[in-house]
Design a protein around this motif. Structure first.
Motif, PDB file in Angstrom:
ATOM      1  N   ALA A 130       0.873  -1.178   0.000  1.00  0.00           N
ATOM      2  CA  ALA A 130       0.000   0.000   0.000  1.00  0.00           C
ATOM      3  C   ALA A 130       0.907   1.224   0.000  1.00  0.00           C
ATOM      4  N   LEU A 131       0.930   1.949  -1.097  1.00  0.00           N
ATOM      5  CA  LEU A 131       1.844   3.078  -1.245  1.00  0.00           C
ATOM      6  C   LEU A 131       1.054   4.372  -1.070  1.00  0.00           C
ATOM      7  N   ILE A 132       1.408   5.169  -0.067  1.00  0.00           N
ATOM      8  CA  ILE A 132       0.730   6.439   0.215  1.00  0.00           C
ATOM      9  C   ILE A 132       1.589   7.568  -0.337  1.00  0.00           C
ATOM     10  N   ASP A 133       1.077   8.258  -1.328  1.00  0.00           N
ATOM     11  CA  ASP A 133       1.790   9.354  -2.001  1.00  0.00           C
ATOM     12  C   ASP A 133       1.389  10.667  -1.329  1.00  0.00           C
ATOM     13  N   LEU A 134       2.344  11.335  -0.698  1.00  0.00           N
ATOM     14  CA  LEU A 134       2.080  12.559   0.072  1.00  0.00           C
ATOM     15  C   LEU A 134       2.286  13.832  -0.743  1.00  0.00           C
ATOM     16  N   ARG A 135       2.547  13.710  -2.016  1.00  0.00           N
ATOM     17  CA  ARG A 135       2.734  14.908  -2.844  1.00  0.00           C
ATOM     18  C   ARG A 135       1.391  15.592  -3.108  1.00  0.00           C
ATOM     19  N   SER A 136       1.474  16.731  -3.692  1.00  0.00           N
ATOM     20  CA  SER A 136       0.250  17.486  -3.992  1.00  0.00           C
ATOM     21  C   SER A 136      -0.564  16.789  -5.084  1.00  0.00           C
ATOM     22  N   VAL A 137      -1.820  17.212  -5.214  1.00  0.00           N
ATOM     23  CA  VAL A 137      -2.702  16.614  -6.219  1.00  0.00           C
ATOM     24  C   VAL A 137      -2.161  16.853  -7.622  1.00  0.00           C
ATOM     25  N   VAL A 138      -1.575  18.026  -7.844  1.00  0.00           N
ATOM     26  CA  VAL A 138      -1.038  18.351  -9.166  1.00  0.00           C
ATOM     27  C   VAL A 138       0.127  17.435  -9.506  1.00  0.00           C
ATOM     28  N   GLU A 139       1.042  17.271  -8.548  1.00  0.00           N
ATOM     29  CA  GLU A 139       2.207  16.397  -8.794  1.00  0.00           C
ATOM     30  C   GLU A 139       1.766  14.945  -8.976  1.00  0.00           C
ATOM     31  N   PHE A 140       0.811  14.526  -8.188  1.00  0.00           N
ATOM     32  CA  PHE A 140       0.310  13.159  -8.287  1.00  0.00           C
ATOM     33  C   PHE A 140      -0.331  12.924  -9.651  1.00  0.00           C
ATOM     34  N   GLY A 141      -1.087  13.938 -10.123  1.00  0.00           N
ATOM     35  CA  GLY A 141      -1.734  13.791 -11.417  1.00  0.00           C
ATOM     36  C   GLY A 141      -0.754  13.748 -12.555  1.00  0.00           C
ATOM     37  N   ARG A 142       0.384  14.404 -12.373  1.00  0.00           N
ATOM     38  CA  ARG A 142       1.381  14.430 -13.435  1.00  0.00           C
ATOM     39  C   ARG A 142       2.037  13.050 -13.605  1.00  0.00           C
ATOM     40  N   VAL A 143       2.408  12.415 -12.506  1.00  0.00           N
ATOM     41  CA  VAL A 143       3.043  11.103 -12.548  1.00  0.00           C
ATOM     42  C   VAL A 143       2.859  10.438 -11.183  1.00  0.00           C
ATOM     43  N   HIS A 144       2.540   9.144 -11.179  1.00  0.00           N
ATOM     44  CA  HIS A 144       2.357   8.430  -9.914  1.00  0.00           C
ATOM     45  C   HIS A 144       2.468   6.920 -10.154  1.00  0.00           C
ATOM     46  N   VAL A 145       2.534   6.217  -9.059  1.00  0.00           N
ATOM     47  CA  VAL A 145       2.597   4.754  -9.096  1.00  0.00           C
ATOM     48  C   VAL A 145       1.167   4.223  -9.168  1.00  0.00           C
TER      49      VAL A 145
END
Length: 819
Positions: free
Chosen positions: A723-738
């Protein structure tokens, strides 16, 4: 033959000398009981294996200083054999003469003497071959020449003059005794049968005034005609053996080279050649009786054999009311008048056979393939009792069929080591048979005896000697073997050898506890014990024994705290809140690998699994102990926890082993990484990816770091466990994520309220339960703070991605989803 099938073992018993109750040693401690000293000295005898010596198998310490000795017993005594086959021919007598001399020679090579030769202690088996073995030859050695027992060692009728005068004697004293035994056989007499012992002693001492001892014996027993008709060479040989001055007697080697034994040597060499080929006698012998005697005795005990019960049946052990032993009168001075010594405590030299009939019947149903397992053949599976492997270990260790199969299998594997190293690892992961634990541990540690131990100086005084002398009398002294004087000497030599062999290290308290299990398992093989310790310490305790080991200890304890938070977050949070840090209780655990905390029988089972793991395995054992104490610790304050660990409650070791194994297997390797651990592979091959974490950062972070490579492996092979919790902003997450990661922007989180519901993520608890939770951010501090929040919420297996989200670009760009 039938008798050999039913009994090849026997037991004899005697009492050791009692110490006065108020006597202490030079160290102020009570003197070691003589029966324990006998137990320690007797261990050397168990290693003697020769065709002319009955093998010693066990020494048992009973109540009231009773000692029971179990050994091989095969055939008839010389006394009984001579009565059944009168008269013995000269060729037969020479054969007996030669083989007894061989036995004495073997003892001499091991710096031992028998000093207990008499007709009852020479056993003869094989009607045609006359195979001779010495029996009860170790009584003099194990009792330190009779110092530890209240009776003399040896039959006075066969005792050499120098021994009757109180001198120590040597191997030539045994040559005198042997010569008298042969004289009895040749003359067909019993020496001085009607004389009192005091008169026998006078007779032997009177030999000092004469030269021809043999002729005088012949005249005193009316055998001069036989003396005159003897072969000249034999007469001269016996005369030399009966020289009053020991220096004129031949040594065993000189005796064996005498030309009179030329025919005997040829016959025995032919017999040895035939023994290498299967004979009709061996073909009819049950398969079990072809196994080593130590294995047979071990199985006999598992099959319900009880040595003390057998002695009770024969009347050698008799129970009496304790009140009968109380003093009748106690004077004002403190002296007491006690009743006479009980008949049950007098010397009784009867030999009690231990019947093997029940054992043979019990194992008769086993297929022959169990005796000779073929390791690499699919037609002969190695596991004949695989269904028992699911049973608890305590049951498996007492099941005779299962243990027999395991002992035979491991015996074969050890014979093929190191070519069978992988199979040894696999089988040891199932369980380790107690009988072979010492050599199995040594093989798992990749020990190769090379004679280096004998070259190490173990006697020169050093600055650590005083501390060693203080520690040894406190090291597992409940164990009779380690508390014996021989146990103390061996432990002292091992500790001094290790300190001498490691000049870069210093002696820390706890090294004695680390050494004790290896000495216990290899009591008669100091080199194997030393080399096992030599390999064990760097594998699990690299740099722990530096003079300044503070950085090593701090890193180890910090990693222990992080792994505790990883597997038991609520417990870790509670202990941190009351300031009950690992420095207060865990240092003795890890410095001694728990050998200072638990008794030996628990350590043996614990280390069976420890040997199969890497340097991180002890950390999980520590967490498993905390897990067993969890309910008590969660309701305790600081003072209560201190009291709890000062007298640690009984830990269920089977549960501890199982829990630690599960945690060890479920934890990614990068999470347990330590800079000070021993590297079994070069760094470039290992490439954990978290090697550059400084100690100060390690101490500040409650959760461990996981490498990007381990995250990649989980994503590719076990995505359901991550379970990977990404703490970056919504914009950064939308740009690239796992893929399948959970986006919880750190800027929107209120960490003051320690509840998962406060994050307002639907079904978050269900998404995190049972998975490895990885906190990911571009800002490391955000991951640290959020991981602390998850631990406070009781989320298990929380960790931080080392080097943040950007490291995924270089490690595995293909797993990222970008818009």
């Amino acid at each position: 033959m039938e008798r050999e099938r039913e009994s090849r073992l026997c037991a004899v018993t005697f009492f050791a000398k009692l110490h006065p109750g108020d006597v202490c040693g030079t160290n102020g401690l009570p003197l070691t009981p003589n029966s324990i000293a006998i137990l320690g000295r007797a261990q050397k005898l168990k290693e003697l294996q020769d065709e002319h010596l009955c093998q010693y198998l066990d020494v048992i310490r009973g109540k009231h200083e009773r000692t029971i000795v179990v050994s091989e017993y095969l055939g008839l005594s010389l006394e009984d054999y001579a009565k059944r086959h009168p008269p013995l021919a000269i060729a037969q007598i020479l054969r007996i003469f030669y083989q007894v001399a061989c036995g004495i020679g073997v003892l001499s090579q091991h710096h031992l003497v028998a000093h207990n030769l008499e007709p009852r202690h020479i056993l003869i088996s094989g009607d045609g071959q006359l195979r001779v073995k010495l029996f009860n030859y170790g009584l003099h050695h194990m009792t330190k020449g009779g110092v530890h027992v209240p009776f003399p060692i040896g039959n006075l009728r066969y005792m050499a003059p120098e021994r009757l005068l109180g001198l120590n004697g040597n191997v030539k004293s045994d040559i005198w005794s042997l010569a008298l035994l042969i004289v009895e056989l040749i003359f067909q007499i019993e020496l001085w049968p009607r004389l009192k012992l005091s008169n026998v002693i006078r007779k032997i001492l009177a030999f000092g005034r004469t030269n021809g001892v043999l002729e005088k014996i012949a005249r005193e027993h009316d055998c001069h005609e036989r003396y005159a008709s003897m072969d000249t060479s034999l007469r001269q040989l016996l005369e030399s053996c009966l020289s009053v001055l020991p220096k004129r007697r031949p040594l065993p080697g000189e005796l064996l080279r005498h030309h009179i034994f030329e025919g005997v040597r040829v016959d025995i060499s032919r017999r040895q050649e035939k023994m290498q080929q299967p004979s009709e006698e061996s073909e009819h012998l049950p398969l079990l009786l072809r196994c080593p005697l130590a294995q047979i005795y071990h199985l006999w005990q598992l099959a319900g054999g009880d040595v003390q019960a057998e002695l009770k049946k024969e009347g050698l052990i008799r129970s009496e009311a304790p009140i009968l032993g109380l003093p009748q009168i106690v004077r004002l001075s403190g002296a007491s008048v006690c009743p006479g010594r009980s008949q049950a405590q007098l010397m009784d030299d009867r030999v009690v056979p231990l019947r093997l009939k029940a054992l043979l019947r019990r194992l008769s149903r086993l297929p022959a393939g169990v005796y000779f397992p073929l390791l690499h053949s699919p037609r002969f599976p190695a596991h004949f009792a695989s269904e028992l492997q699911e049973l608890p270990l305590v049951i498996r260790e007492r099941d005779i069929e299962y243990q027999f199969q395991r002992v035979r299998l491991f015996t074969r594997i050890l014979q093929g080591y190191p070519h069978t190293a992988e199979q040894l690892q696999r089988e040891a992961a199932v369980d380790v048979p107690p009988l072979l634990r010492g050599p199995i541990w040594a093989a798992l540690l990749e020990v190769v005896p090379n004679g280096s131990y004998t070259k190490i100086d173990k006697f020169t005084a050093t600055s650590t000697d005083r501390q060693i002398e203080v520690d040894i009398p406190r090291c597992h002294q409940y164990d009779e073997l380690l508390s014996s004087p021989d146990g103390h000497r061996k432990l002292r030599r091992l500790l001094k050898a290790w300190v001498t062999a490691h000049p870069q290290y210093v002696y820390w308290q706890g090294l004695d506890s680390l050494t004790a299990p290896f000495l216990f398992l290899n009591f008669n093989n100091e080199e194997l014990a030393f080399l096992s310790l030599f390999k064990f310490i760097p594998k699990y305790l690299q740099w722990f024994f530096l003079k300044d080991n503070s950085a090593v200890i701090k890193e180890y304890l910090s990693k222990f705290s992080q792994l505790t938070a990883f597997h038991e977050p609520l417990l870790a949070q509670h202990l941190a809140s009351i300031s009950f840090i690992p420095e207060l209780f865990a240092i003795p655990w890890f410095l001694t690998m728990f050998s200072h905390v638990f008794p030996l029988h628990k350590i043996l089972h614990l280390w069976d699994k420890l040997m199969l793991g890497d340097s991180s395995y002890p950390l999980f054992i520590g967490i498993a102990i905390l897990r067993q104490l969890r309910s008590t610790l969660l309701t305790s304050g600081f003072n209560e926890c201190i009291l709890l660990f000062s007298d640690l409650p009984d830990i269920v070791m089977d549960g501890c082993v199982l829990e630690s194994q599960k945690m060890y297997e479920a934890t990614p390797k990068s999470i347990t990484h330590r800079q000070h651990a021993l590297r079994m592979q070069p760094p470039q091959a290992l490439d954990i990816g978290v090697a550059d974490v400084e100690l100060k950062h390690l101490q500040q972070e409650q959760c461990p770091r996981i490498s990007a490579k381990d995250v990649r492996w989980l994503l590719n092979n076990s995505p359901a466990e991550l379970a990977l919790i990404d703490l970056r902003s919504v914009v950064e997450f939308g740009r690239v994520h796992v893929p399948h990661s959970i986006n919880i922007p750190f800027a929107t989180v209120q960490l003051g309220e320690q509840r998962l519901e406060a994050l307002q993520v639907p079904q978050l608890e269900a998404l995190l339960r049972g998975r490895i939770v990885v906190c990911v951010s571009n800002i490391h501090q955000h991951s640290v703070e959020f991981s602390h929040f998850l631990v406070a919420c009781g989320v298990q297996r929380t960790c931080i991605l080392h080097k943040g989200f950007n490291v995924l670009h270089s490690i595995e760009p293909n797993i990222l989803i970008s818009n």
